[in-house]
Scaffold this motif. Sequence first.
Motif, PDB file in Angstrom:
ATOM      1  N   ASN A   1     -12.591  10.373  26.221  1.00 16.39           N
ATOM      2  CA  ASN A   1     -13.032   8.835  26.172  1.00 16.39           C
ATOM      3  C   ASN A   1     -13.206   7.955  25.318  1.00 16.39           C
ATOM      4  O   ASN A   1     -13.106   6.586  25.098  1.00 16.39           O
ATOM      5  CB  ASN A   1     -14.483   8.945  27.351  1.00 16.39           C
TER       6      ASN A   1
ATOM      7  N   ASP B   1     -13.908  20.709  30.099  1.00 14.69           N
ATOM      8  CA  ASP B   1     -14.778  21.107  28.721  1.00 14.69           C
ATOM      9  C   ASP B   1     -15.832  21.853  29.224  1.00 14.69           C
ATOM     10  O   ASP B   1     -16.535  21.489  30.009  1.00 14.69           O
ATOM     11  CB  ASP B   1     -14.725  19.950  27.853  1.00 14.69           C
TER      12      ASP B   1
ATOM     13  N   LYS C   1     -13.164   3.428  23.607  1.00 14.54           N
ATOM     14  CA  LYS C   1     -14.306   2.849  22.617  1.00 14.54           C
ATOM     15  C   LYS C   1     -13.439   2.493  21.203  1.00 14.54           C
ATOM     16  O   LYS C   1     -13.856   1.475  20.653  1.00 14.54           O
ATOM     17  CB  LYS C   1     -15.195   3.892  22.402  1.00 14.54           C
TER      18      LYS C   1
ATOM     19  N   TYR D   1     -19.300  18.742  28.482  1.00  9.87           N
ATOM     20  CA  TYR D   1     -19.484  17.353  29.141  1.00  9.87           C
ATOM     21  C   TYR D   1     -18.858  17.692  30.403  1.00  9.87           C
ATOM     22  O   TYR D   1     -19.536  17.579  31.570  1.00  9.87           O
ATOM     23  CB  TYR D   1     -18.926  16.214  28.526  1.00  9.87           C
TER      24      TYR D   1
ATOM     25  N   SER E   1     -21.171   4.674  20.694  1.00 13.62           N
ATOM     26  CA  SER E   1     -22.058   4.369  21.834  1.00 13.62           C
ATOM     27  C   SER E   1     -22.926   3.100  21.412  1.00 13.62           C
ATOM     28  O   SER E   1     -23.851   3.164  21.135  1.00 13.62           O
ATOM     29  CB  SER E   1     -22.618   5.263  22.566  1.00 13.62           C
TER      30      SER E   1
ATOM     31  N   THR F   1     -13.350  12.745  31.188  1.00  9.06           N
ATOM     32  CA  THR F   1     -13.479  12.126  29.994  1.00  9.06           C
ATOM     33  C   THR F   1     -12.892  12.870  28.558  1.00  9.06           C
ATOM     34  O   THR F   1     -13.112  12.696  27.604  1.00  9.06           O
ATOM     35  CB  THR F   1     -15.010  11.788  29.602  1.00  9.06           C
ATOM     36  N   GLY F   2     -12.361  14.022  29.124  1.00  4.64           N
ATOM     37  CA  GLY F   2     -11.792  14.994  28.281  1.00  4.64           C
ATOM     38  C   GLY F   2     -12.444  16.020  27.582  1.00  4.64           C
ATOM     39  O   GLY F   2     -13.351  16.577  28.209  1.00  4.64           O
ATOM     40  N   GLY F   3     -11.986  16.394  26.131  1.00  9.97           N
ATOM     41  CA  GLY F   3     -12.926  17.417  25.774  1.00  9.97           C
ATOM     42  C   GLY F   3     -12.446  18.779  25.714  1.00  9.97           C
ATOM     43  O   GLY F   3     -12.945  19.755  25.279  1.00  9.97           O
TER      44      GLY F   3
ATOM     45  N   ALA G   1     -19.642  11.885  33.072  1.00  7.98           N
ATOM     46  CA  ALA G   1     -20.712  12.316  32.212  1.00  7.98           C
ATOM     47  C   ALA G   1     -21.517  10.976  31.498  1.00  7.98           C
ATOM     48  O   ALA G   1     -20.923  10.136  31.104  1.00  7.98           O
ATOM     49  CB  ALA G   1     -19.992  13.200  31.044  1.00  7.98           C
ATOM     50  N   SER G   2     -22.962  11.514  31.403  1.00  5.11           N
ATOM     51  CA  SER G   2     -23.616  10.270  30.517  1.00  5.11           C
ATOM     52  C   SER G   2     -24.431  11.278  29.393  1.00  5.11           C
ATOM     53  O   SER G   2     -25.031  12.034  29.582  1.00  5.11           O
ATOM     54  CB  SER G   2     -24.628   9.927  31.573  1.00  5.11           C
ATOM     55  N   GLY G   3     -23.804  10.871  28.310  1.00  4.37           N
ATOM     56  CA  GLY G   3     -24.384  11.600  26.986  1.00  4.37           C
ATOM     57  C   GLY G   3     -24.756  10.524  25.966  1.00  4.37           C
ATOM     58  O   GLY G   3     -25.837  10.034  26.162  1.00  4.37           O
ATOM     59  N   SER G   4     -23.753   9.828  25.033  1.00  2.69           N
ATOM     60  CA  SER G   4     -24.538   8.963  24.509  1.00  2.69           C
ATOM     61  C   SER G   4     -24.593   7.672  25.025  1.00  2.69           C
ATOM     62  O   SER G   4     -24.898   6.501  24.667  1.00  2.69           O
ATOM     63  CB  SER G   4     -23.631   8.919  22.928  1.00  2.69           C
ATOM     64  N   ALA G   5     -24.077   7.483  26.226  1.00  4.23           N
ATOM     65  CA  ALA G   5     -24.238   6.736  27.387  1.00  4.23           C
ATOM     66  C   ALA G   5     -23.166   5.319  27.266  1.00  4.23           C
ATOM     67  O   ALA G   5     -23.207   4.575  28.077  1.00  4.23           O
ATOM     68  CB  ALA G   5     -25.302   5.876  27.299  1.00  4.23           C
ATOM     69  N   GLY G   6     -22.449   5.182  26.316  1.00  5.33           N
ATOM     70  CA  GLY G   6     -21.459   4.325  26.108  1.00  5.33           C
ATOM     71  C   GLY G   6     -20.305   4.187  27.308  1.00  5.33           C
ATOM     72  O   GLY G   6     -20.081   3.129  27.788  1.00  5.33           O
ATOM     73  N   THR G   7     -19.876   5.443  27.931  1.00  5.29           N
ATOM     74  CA  THR G   7     -19.168   5.456  29.017  1.00  5.29           C
ATOM     75  C   THR G   7     -20.012   4.761  30.072  1.00  5.29           C
ATOM     76  O   THR G   7     -19.210   3.687  30.802  1.00  5.29           O
ATOM     77  CB  THR G   7     -18.508   6.915  29.132  1.00  5.29           C
TER      78      THR G   7
HETATM   79  C1  LIG Z   1     -15.470  14.829  26.481  1.00  5.25           C
HETATM   80  C2  LIG Z   1     -16.613  13.749  26.732  1.00  5.25           C
HETATM   81  N1  LIG Z   1     -17.152  13.529  27.767  1.00  5.25           N
HETATM   82  C3  LIG Z   1     -18.051  12.710  28.040  1.00  5.25           C
HETATM   83  C4  LIG Z   1     -18.819  12.414  27.092  1.00  5.25           C
HETATM   84  C5  LIG Z   1     -20.156  11.454  27.069  1.00  5.25           C
HETATM   85  O1  LIG Z   1     -19.802  10.159  27.041  1.00  5.25           O
HETATM   86  P1  LIG Z   1     -20.748   9.117  26.414  1.00  5.25           P
HETATM   87  O2  LIG Z   1     -21.242   9.667  24.913  1.00  5.25           O
HETATM   88  O3  LIG Z   1     -20.046   7.889  26.245  1.00  5.25           O
HETATM   89  O4  LIG Z   1     -22.222   9.175  27.405  1.00  5.25           O
HETATM   90  C6  LIG Z   1     -18.490  12.648  25.572  1.00  5.25           C
HETATM   91  C7  LIG Z   1     -19.307  12.435  24.559  1.00  5.25           C
HETATM   92  O5  LIG Z   1     -19.140  12.910  23.419  1.00  5.25           O
HETATM   93  C8  LIG Z   1     -17.079  13.612  25.397  1.00  5.25           C
HETATM   94  O6  LIG Z   1     -17.038  14.132  24.238  1.00  5.25           O
END
Ligand SMILES: Cc1ncc(COP(=O)(O)O)c(C=O)c1O
Length: 342
Positions: free
Chosen positions: A48, A286, A52, A289, A159, A317-319, A191-197
Amino acid sequence: MILHKLPRRRYIHGATPIEFLKNLTQQLEGPQIFMKRDDLLGLTGGGNKTRKLEFLVADALAEGADTLITCGAVQSNHCRLTLSAAKKEQLSCHLVLEERVKDSYHPEANGNIFLFHLLGADSITVVPGKSDMLHEMEKVANEVRKRGKRPYIIPGGGSNEIGAAGYTACAHEITAQIYEKSLTFDCIVCASGSAGTHAGLLVGMHSNSHHIPVIGVSTGRSKTDQEKIVYNLANKTAEHLKLKSFISPDSVHVEDDYIGQGYSLPTDEMRQAVSLLAKTEGILLDPVYTGKTMAGLIDLVQKGMFKKSDNILFLHTGGSPALYANTSLFTERGNNHCQNKD
Ligand SMILES: Cc1ncc(COP(=O)(O)O)c(C=O)c1O
């Protein structure tokens, strides 16, 4: 909406595919599960952050920067992709890694750490968990300035409102695919991590005629905290893109039951989801996430959150490079390791 007017580099060669996951759908006995394959995006290893970085790196270049500085966890996909973009643009790149799990940085480790070395990061600074990452990056930026260079700081996960615009563009790409292929989706899961996606997707869905709900599966924070962060970033992004209306708090939906003991710590359900996708569809998730997010989707299906006739779009979103730093989780030893933890 001024998305098309923003400076943008191109690291993506056409829309990523939307694939019907027939075997997984059969195994779960409906709803229909589709996958948006953002794991196949450009730059090293995809994922993902590439979307960005198209906007973030363009902004850096517009500001005359010659050096990128960013931060992340020790196995950060975002750091790998920022470094990859820097190489493509012939920029220098410095990484600041946060040891969120004590003693988890090993310079000889596989996965993304191996790739930081192979791609040639100009420096890697490791700091303890809960450090003020912006302050740590500023320290590196000051050193870079002393050497006469022009640094540009990209926040964790890319993000901010500039990076999140990449996922507003993705929402528009999904909408175009819906028209082209006569698809319908009842829900998107990411997935919702740093939230930008999550935030960028919400803005994109809000700004077109397809108000498809987005469920974000938290990979670290509580539902309340994550929903606040997504809401704030979505509205900052909407403002940045000069959208006429704003995102309401009710459209922000986070599930937080799939984190386990904390960010990046494995769960049995994550391991099972990663194995299931590999064995049924030949797709690598992965451990941090998308494995936990897929575990969430499977659980929500099993709990009856969706109708059998629904079409669900899972955003991959990969990884997967991080899998190679965690191979023991997917062997017998790993099985025992996870079971003993619970
Ligand atoms: C593989 C993967 N998926 C999802 C996310 C989460 O995305 P976001 O940080 O935009 O919420 C991340 C964040 O690092 C990521 O590396």
